[in-house]
Design a protein around this motif. Structure first.
Motif, short mmCIF file in Angstrom:
data_model
loop_
_atom_site.label_atom_id
_atom_site.label_comp_id
_atom_site.label_asym_id
_atom_site.label_seq_id
_atom_site.Cartn_x
_atom_site.Cartn_y
_atom_site.Cartn_z
N TYR A 318 -6.97 -27.03 16.49
CA TYR A 318 -7.96 -27.54 17.45
C TYR A 318 -9.02 -26.47 17.74
O TYR A 318 -10.21 -26.75 17.75
N GLY A 319 -8.57 -25.24 17.93
CA GLY A 319 -9.48 -24.15 18.23
C GLY A 319 -10.10 -23.50 17.00
O GLY A 319 -10.73 -22.46 17.10
N SER A 320 -9.90 -24.10 15.82
CA SER A 320 -10.42 -23.56 14.55
C SER A 320 -10.04 -22.09 14.37
O SER A 320 -10.83 -21.28 13.92
N ASP A 321 -8.80 -21.78 14.74
CA ASP A 321 -8.29 -20.42 14.69
C ASP A 321 -7.36 -20.28 13.48
O ASP A 321 -6.31 -20.90 13.43
N PRO A 322 -7.76 -19.49 12.45
CA PRO A 322 -6.92 -19.37 11.24
C PRO A 322 -5.70 -18.50 11.52
O PRO A 322 -5.52 -17.44 10.94
N ASN A 323 -4.85 -18.99 12.41
CA ASN A 323 -3.74 -18.21 12.96
C ASN A 323 -2.53 -18.35 12.05
O ASN A 323 -1.57 -19.08 12.36
N TRP A 324 -2.55 -17.63 10.94
CA TRP A 324 -1.47 -17.74 9.95
C TRP A 324 -0.12 -17.36 10.55
O TRP A 324 0.91 -17.84 10.10
N ARG A 326 1.24 -18.23 13.29
CA ARG A 326 1.94 -19.39 13.84
C ARG A 326 2.51 -20.27 12.72
O ARG A 326 3.53 -20.91 12.90
N ILE A 327 1.80 -20.31 11.60
CA ILE A 327 2.30 -21.09 10.45
C ILE A 327 3.57 -20.44 9.93
O ILE A 327 4.60 -21.11 9.75
N ILE A 328 3.52 -19.13 9.72
CA ILE A 328 4.68 -18.37 9.27
C ILE A 328 5.85 -18.54 10.22
O ILE A 328 7.01 -18.74 9.84
N CYS A 329 5.54 -18.48 11.51
CA CYS A 329 6.56 -18.59 12.54
C CYS A 329 7.27 -19.94 12.43
O CYS A 329 8.50 -20.01 12.47
N ALA A 330 6.50 -21.01 12.27
CA ALA A 330 7.09 -22.34 12.16
C ALA A 330 7.92 -22.48 10.88
O ALA A 330 9.01 -23.06 10.89
N VAL A 331 7.42 -21.92 9.79
CA VAL A 331 8.21 -21.92 8.55
C VAL A 331 9.54 -21.21 8.82
O VAL A 331 10.61 -21.68 8.44
N GLY A 332 9.46 -20.11 9.54
CA GLY A 332 10.65 -19.28 9.80
C GLY A 332 11.71 -19.97 10.62
O GLY A 332 12.90 -19.74 10.42
N TYR A 333 11.28 -20.81 11.57
CA TYR A 333 12.30 -21.45 12.41
C TYR A 333 12.67 -22.85 11.93
O TYR A 333 13.36 -23.59 12.62
N SER A 334 12.24 -23.20 10.73
CA SER A 334 12.56 -24.53 10.19
C SER A 334 14.03 -24.64 9.80
O SER A 334 14.50 -25.71 9.43
N GLU A 335 14.76 -23.54 9.90
CA GLU A 335 16.19 -23.51 9.58
C GLU A 335 16.45 -23.86 8.11
O GLU A 335 17.46 -24.43 7.76
N ILE A 343 6.90 -15.85 0.29
CA ILE A 343 6.06 -16.91 0.84
C ILE A 343 4.56 -16.66 0.66
O ILE A 343 4.08 -15.53 0.79
N CYS A 344 3.86 -17.73 0.32
CA CYS A 344 2.40 -17.70 0.21
C CYS A 344 1.84 -18.81 1.10
O CYS A 344 2.39 -19.90 1.13
N VAL A 345 0.76 -18.52 1.80
CA VAL A 345 0.13 -19.52 2.66
C VAL A 345 -1.37 -19.50 2.39
O VAL A 345 -1.97 -18.42 2.29
N SER A 346 -1.93 -20.70 2.23
CA SER A 346 -3.39 -20.77 2.20
C SER A 346 -3.86 -21.81 3.19
O SER A 346 -3.18 -22.80 3.46
N ILE A 347 -5.02 -21.56 3.76
CA ILE A 347 -5.68 -22.50 4.66
C ILE A 347 -6.85 -23.04 3.87
O ILE A 347 -7.81 -22.29 3.58
N GLY A 348 -6.76 -24.30 3.46
CA GLY A 348 -7.71 -24.81 2.47
C GLY A 348 -7.53 -23.99 1.20
O GLY A 348 -6.41 -23.80 0.73
N ASP A 349 -8.61 -23.49 0.66
CA ASP A 349 -8.53 -22.67 -0.56
C ASP A 349 -8.41 -21.19 -0.25
O ASP A 349 -8.42 -20.35 -1.16
N ILE A 350 -8.34 -20.84 1.02
CA ILE A 350 -8.37 -19.44 1.40
C ILE A 350 -6.95 -18.89 1.55
O ILE A 350 -6.20 -19.31 2.43
N ASP A 351 -6.58 -17.98 0.65
CA ASP A 351 -5.25 -17.36 0.75
C ASP A 351 -5.19 -16.48 1.98
O ASP A 351 -6.08 -15.65 2.20
N VAL A 352 -4.12 -16.64 2.76
CA VAL A 352 -3.97 -15.78 3.94
C VAL A 352 -2.70 -14.95 3.87
O VAL A 352 -2.64 -13.86 4.43
N VAL A 353 -1.69 -15.48 3.19
CA VAL A 353 -0.44 -14.73 2.99
C VAL A 353 -0.05 -14.89 1.52
O VAL A 353 -0.08 -16.00 0.99
#
Lengths: 408, 408
Positions: A318-324, A326-335, A343-353
């Motif tokens: 919502y805040g257009s914050d590329p807050n990777w 929080r994404i990592i955190c949610a992946v981590g607690y998915s059990e 782990i690799c994460v991209s937001i759109g085409d932009i690699d962040v992790v």
């Protein structure tokens, strides 16, 4: 999971539940809601082979109980009636009797078998159905000027801001088969609750058991992969009707084009599901989370669901914050079994992790990307072959406003 | 579950981690954060028997890995150091080496065994720890004027709005045993994440294995039963230190007063957990969900957690809307065995659902009750003997504001 649009499929420009041959639909204002259309129907000229899936909520509303029981008996539906404004949920024996009467009255009106009428309700819970209004709706089912798919699609909405409909064509046995659909999404109305209703129609000849399997499978990749706020309601239901008017060879798992049919059905379901997610309460953006490289499909789905359900991810988008983080955190607690260094994460085409380490990336670029109406988050676990996709929406001030306002 | 305050327990008026004998604590500004205190410590005059529980997040931060490894080796802690402003999470091998160095430097400074130093961090993730600042913090550990439990409690905060501390006294073997605690809660700081840290201290003599069991048990009824937004972080940790300075007979499961000790430890944990929940981001109210009549304890807990985690319930409480439908809905989707015709729900003392049917109740009265700072929702499943309690907070505009604001 099927991720690409079937090659030979044609998406109709303005598709509806009535795009397949032999279906009509309509909707009227019967008086449950103040002004908006609140009673709709779909009717097939012949009884249609049908299948349904229902909410897993322990408090299954009366119309679901009635529809489920009838459908399990006859495996066919000729008429569907839906009211909005009242969910006929948590209404006890009276509610059950009312749902039965709705079914019976519609059957009389349309001259179809009672068990071949499906009933659905959405809206306020804990209040008995105003049967006088329902009767007004049923009486209107014969009136030509209300017959329009748009009326049906309007009549099933609650706090949805848009109607949701789609249709596609595919060639089966050298005949053009059409699959259409309409849905309503997660709107809250006073005093209650998000209900998801989906109605799929096709003019194909389909075996009943195969149709049930196809529906279950497509639901698992569409309506079961969306979330607005994690709350699933007492009234959620998806029905599919195959009226066979195109006269193709019976479609079942042995048919050489079965996979194409299922793909098309899934495409329709996914399009509707995405429209539901995008129109979530207060939402300004559709979020799509794609997972890759999971050791099993369940892992792929659970990780995608954990991320799409995270309030922190939703507010960041919502805040257009590329807050990777929080994404990592949610992946981590998915059990789920996660290899932190892979782990690799991209937001759109932009690699962040990448490979478990933060990549230096242009934050401004990423933030700009997040201002799009459709935002994709891609997560590669690098730990297998499986993938999944989940859809959701951002969490906004308006979500709080809509749901915190007192009911009066 | 223990739900009543132990009879012989005395809650201290202004209790801290230093209320038990032989503990000091302090905090300073070392420069990681702009102005606020950001480095704190707890120190026991003698090595304390210790136990810990750690986040289940797959991305466990470096300080947790270091602390866990040391604690598993020596089962004792003499000194705890904590920094805020940087979580040293997702920082790879460098982060691990930094956590080890923090531990080593603090051990040197306080002349304690390296493995008897616990390290904790909270704050931004994905950025390496500014070790020069950490060194400034560690150097200050000897300075008298920074020694104050209040300084420690301040130094561990992130976006918390209040410090969280409590202490109680109980009589064991005719000696006064004190248990103290401090915690920080779910604050988000840019770019990241909610971290929960809890530190419990006691001057009792306690067996190491028994202490671990007691901690595990109390956590399950306190910190594991709170939610702010369902997101659990990479840095969550609770430690308990028992330095034995009161010289009671060794407390273990065979001690006749073991249950009293565990009750008191649980009380301290629950008080801290409630303070954390109440101070959740943007929260205006503490919500307590009590379940009764469940067939198992797991069912009792899962139902309580489903309700406390529901965004719809949380927004309804924010809006003082006695929206029992949303409570029922969350109970229904908890995936637990529910008897729909048995369920009873009350909001405070006001019955709203009884034996599976809506009760006519004074909505105005219920709405007024929901304007309290502490709101209780009680759910009786009438299907067994077990109960549970979960705590959370309302979902407000401020939650969205805090978490949607871009990090710069």
């Amino acid at each position: 999971m099927i991720t690409t649009q079937p090659k030979k499929m044609n998406v109709l420009e303005n598709g509806h539940v009535t795009s397949p041959k032999g279906f009509i639909a309509g909707g009227v204002h019967c008086g449950i809601r103040r002004k908006k259309l609140d009673f709709g129907w779909i009717h097939s000229e012949v009884p249609a082979v049908a299948a349904g899936v229902y909410t897993l909520n322990a408090f299954q509303a009366a119309p679901l109980q009635v529809t489920k029981k009838s459908l399990e008996k006859v495996h066919k539906i000729q008429t569907i009636i839906v009211n909005s404004g009242n969910a006929n949920s948590f209404t006890g024996e009276q509610g059950y009797q009312d749902a039965l009467e709705m079914q019976r009255l519609a059957a009389e009106k349309m001259t179809v078998e009672v068990d071949q009428v499906a009933v659905a309700s959405t809206g306020i819970i804990g209040e008995t159905l105003p049967m006088d209004k329902i009767r007004i709706g049923i009486a209107a089912m014969g009136e030509e000027n209300h017959v329009a798919a748009e009326n049906f699609e309007q009549a099933i909405l609650t706090t949805d801001t848009k109607t949701k409909h789609v249709a596609v064509e595919i060639e089966i046995d050298e005949k053009t088969i059409t699959i259409g659909g309409a849905a309503k999404g997660s709107g809250m109305i006073h005093p209650n609750m998000a209900t998801m209703l989906g109605f799929l129609t096709t003019d194909a000849v389909v075996d009943a058991v195969s149709l049930q399997n196809a529906l279950r499978q497509t639901i698992d990749y569409s309506f079961n992969m969306i979330t607005v706020d994690g709350d699933s309601s007492t009234n959620d239901m998806v029905l599919v009707l195959a009226n066979g008017t195109q006269g193709n060879e019976m479609l079942n798992e042995q048919h050489p084009q079965w996979a194409e049919f299922v793909e098309a059905l899934q495409f329709v379901s996914q399009e509707l599901a995405k429209k539901v997610a995008k129109d979530g309460e207060g939402a300004t953006k559709l979020i799509e989370v794609n997972t890759f490289g999971a050791p099993t499909e369940i892992v792929a789905k659970q990780v995608a669901k954990a991320v799409i359900s995270s309030n922190l991810v939703k507010t960041a988008v919502y805040g257009s914050d590329p807050n990777w983080g929080r994404i990592i955190c949610a992946v981590g607690y998915s059990e789920q079994p996660i290899l932190p260094n892979k782990i690799c994460v991209s937001i759109g085409d932009i690699d962040v992790v990448k490979d478990g380490a933060v990549v230096s990336f242009m934050e401004k670029e990423a933030s700009e990307y997040l201002q799009n109406e459709v935002v994709k988050i891609n997560i590669d676990l690098q730990n297998g072959e499986f993938g999944a996709t989940a859809w959701g929406c951002d969490l906004t001030y308006n979500y709080v406003r809509i749901n915190a306002s007192y009911r009066t």
